[in-house]
Design a protein around this motif. Structure first.
Motif, PDB file in Angstrom:
ATOM      1  N   HIS A  97       0.846  -1.188   0.000  1.00  0.00           N
ATOM      2  CA  HIS A  97       0.000   0.000   0.000  1.00  0.00           C
ATOM      3  C   HIS A  97       0.885   1.241   0.000  1.00  0.00           C
ATOM      4  O   HIS A  97       1.940   1.258   0.638  1.00  0.00           O
ATOM      5  CB  HIS A  97      -0.918   0.023   1.226  1.00  0.00           C
ATOM      6  CG  HIS A  97      -1.981   1.067   1.147  1.00  0.00           C
ATOM      7  ND1 HIS A  97      -1.783   2.364   1.569  1.00  0.00           N
ATOM      8  CD2 HIS A  97      -3.256   1.014   0.673  1.00  0.00           C
ATOM      9  CE1 HIS A  97      -2.879   3.067   1.360  1.00  0.00           C
ATOM     10  NE2 HIS A  97      -3.795   2.275   0.820  1.00  0.00           N
ATOM     11  N   VAL A  98       0.458   2.258  -0.712  1.00  0.00           N
ATOM     12  CA  VAL A  98       1.285   3.457  -0.874  1.00  0.00           C
ATOM     13  C   VAL A  98       1.666   4.078   0.472  1.00  0.00           C
ATOM     14  O   VAL A  98       2.766   4.628   0.620  1.00  0.00           O
ATOM     15  CB  VAL A  98       0.560   4.492  -1.778  1.00  0.00           C
ATOM     16  CG1 VAL A  98      -0.726   4.994  -1.121  1.00  0.00           C
ATOM     17  CG2 VAL A  98       1.487   5.637  -2.146  1.00  0.00           C
ATOM     18  N   ASP A  99       0.801   3.960   1.480  1.00  0.00           N
ATOM     19  CA  ASP A  99       1.086   4.566   2.778  1.00  0.00           C
ATOM     20  C   ASP A  99       2.245   3.884   3.493  1.00  0.00           C
ATOM     21  O   ASP A  99       2.968   4.517   4.269  1.00  0.00           O
ATOM     22  CB  ASP A  99      -0.154   4.514   3.688  1.00  0.00           C
ATOM     23  CG  ASP A  99      -1.233   5.485   3.237  1.00  0.00           C
ATOM     24  OD1 ASP A  99      -0.940   6.360   2.398  1.00  0.00           O
ATOM     25  OD2 ASP A  99      -2.376   5.366   3.713  1.00  0.00           O
ATOM     26  N   LEU A 100       2.397   2.566   3.284  1.00  0.00           N
ATOM     27  CA  LEU A 100       3.431   1.806   3.986  1.00  0.00           C
ATOM     28  C   LEU A 100       4.615   1.446   3.096  1.00  0.00           C
ATOM     29  O   LEU A 100       5.620   0.933   3.591  1.00  0.00           O
ATOM     30  CB  LEU A 100       2.841   0.519   4.564  1.00  0.00           C
ATOM     31  CG  LEU A 100       1.746   0.680   5.621  1.00  0.00           C
ATOM     32  CD1 LEU A 100       1.222  -0.688   6.051  1.00  0.00           C
ATOM     33  CD2 LEU A 100       2.260   1.449   6.834  1.00  0.00           C
ATOM     34  N   HIS A 101       4.505   1.734   1.810  1.00  0.00           N
ATOM     35  CA  HIS A 101       5.518   1.276   0.856  1.00  0.00           C
ATOM     36  C   HIS A 101       6.911   1.788   1.200  1.00  0.00           C
ATOM     37  O   HIS A 101       7.902   1.049   1.062  1.00  0.00           O
ATOM     38  CB  HIS A 101       5.128   1.724  -0.560  1.00  0.00           C
ATOM     39  CG  HIS A 101       6.128   1.331  -1.610  1.00  0.00           C
ATOM     40  ND1 HIS A 101       6.283   0.026  -2.033  1.00  0.00           N
ATOM     41  CD2 HIS A 101       7.043   2.069  -2.301  1.00  0.00           C
ATOM     42  CE1 HIS A 101       7.236  -0.019  -2.946  1.00  0.00           C
ATOM     43  NE2 HIS A 101       7.706   1.189  -3.127  1.00  0.00           N
ATOM     44  N   ARG A 102       7.024   3.012   1.641  1.00  0.00           N
ATOM     45  CA  ARG A 102       8.340   3.619   1.885  1.00  0.00           C
ATOM     46  C   ARG A 102       8.845   3.399   3.300  1.00  0.00           C
ATOM     47  O   ARG A 102       9.924   3.881   3.649  1.00  0.00           O
ATOM     48  CB  ARG A 102       8.279   5.130   1.598  1.00  0.00           C
ATOM     49  CG  ARG A 102       8.119   5.457   0.118  1.00  0.00           C
ATOM     50  CD  ARG A 102       9.327   5.030  -0.662  1.00  0.00           C
ATOM     51  NE  ARG A 102       9.186   5.231  -2.094  1.00  0.00           N
ATOM     52  CZ  ARG A 102      10.037   4.781  -3.010  1.00  0.00           C
ATOM     53  NH1 ARG A 102      11.090   4.067  -2.600  1.00  0.00           N
ATOM     54  NH2 ARG A 102       9.835   5.005  -4.288  1.00  0.00           N
TER      55      ARG A 102
END
Length: 295
Positions: free
Chosen positions: A272-277
């Motif tokens: 998910h974009v929120d946890l990707h980084r």
């Protein structure tokens, strides 16, 4: 239920610990709170949401349906806060806590060397694997990383990268071949026995072939569990379909049929974009991609 202006992060964190640990006492100890504080936080959170998130019983606390949603939000929030805390501390190198992966059971073996590498690099981080046909909702924090097969996921909030192609074939183990011989092809299956999934018609790309070529009297064994099927084929109970990667890693398997492009599926690593980084997810992705399949 009113959650639009909810700002009870401390209470949310407390409820998450109660849900994860199962009792107020365990949550209080983990958080360094008094039991009364934990109970008050739960009461405040339930008042804010406008409904119960826990069912109290003699052995502890169980989540209601709404509570399950609250837990997912809390899991995701905790991952983001932990990652932020690590960055604030000057690029924390030690990754801890849990990282959850969701996969289809037939593909579990593809990840194990990567997971072993991750654990060597991050011994304080526990890897949790959910091998299920149910697709975890990454937007609710149900998993950090998903390995999915088939069409490329197109959810707007998902970050998707190719993991490569996975092929399947009909295999016979040496123990089966010694007793029954090896068919020369699709026209030489008479008298041979098969191990098959109990539910045919969805899932793996080989299922239509099984429907067309394997009659009821040719089935030696069936199971809902992919690992039971693999072990039965490895024991020589019958021939059956397994992944090329599984056959290669175990050895002593012979492919019965020529490779078939229709039995090859693309696989994808999804976050998910929120946890990707986050540091945790990036570390695991680096390990997974270092051993990904050739596209």
């Amino acid at each position: 239920m009113s959650i639009g202006n909810m700002d009870k992060w401390a209470e949310l964190r407390t409820a998450y610990q109660v849900a994860k640990l199962g009792t107020v006492s365990a949550a209080a100890e983990a958080l360094g709170y008094h039991r009364a504080t934990v109970n008050r936080h739960i009461d405040v959170l339930e008042a804010e949401i406008g409904t119960r998130i826990f069912i109290r019983h003699a052995r502890g606390y169980a989540l209601t349906e709404v509570g399950e949603d609250v837990l997912r939000v809390a899991q995701k929030t905790e991952s983001l806060i932990d990652d932020l805390a690590g960055r604030v501390q000057g690029g924390k190198t030690q990754i801890d806590g849990e990282i959850k992966l969701t996969i289809l059971a037939p593909f579990a073996g593809l990840l194990m060397s990567s997971i072993a590498d991750f654990r060597v690099q991050n011994p304080q981080c526990t890897v949790v694997i959910d091998a299920s046909e149910d697709l975890a909702r990454l937007e609710y924090g149900e998993a950090h990383i998903a390995l999915r097969a088939g069409a490329k996921p197109d959810h707007p909030d998902y970050v998707v990268s190719s993991f490569g192609q996975i092929g399947f074939n009909l295999y016979a183990h040496d123990s089966y071949v010694q007793r029954h011989g090896l068919p020369t092809g699709v026209d030489d299956l008479s008298g041979h026995k098969f191990v098959v999934p109990q539910t045919i018609g969805r899932g793996l790309p080989v299922n239509p072939w099984i429907n067309d070529h394997v009659q009821a009297d040719m089935i030696a064994m069936s199971s809902r569990d992919i690992w039971v099927i693999i072990e039965a084929i490895a024991a020589g109970v019958g021939m059956g379909f397994i992944g090329d990667h599984e056959a290669a890693s175990r050895g002593k398997f012979s492919a019965v049929l020529p490779p078939n492009k229709e039995w090859t599926v693309p696989t994808w690593l999804v976050t998910h974009v929120d946890l990707h980084r986050t540091q945790k997810v990036q570390a695991m992705l680096a390990c997974l991609k270092s051993t990904s399949l050739k596209a």
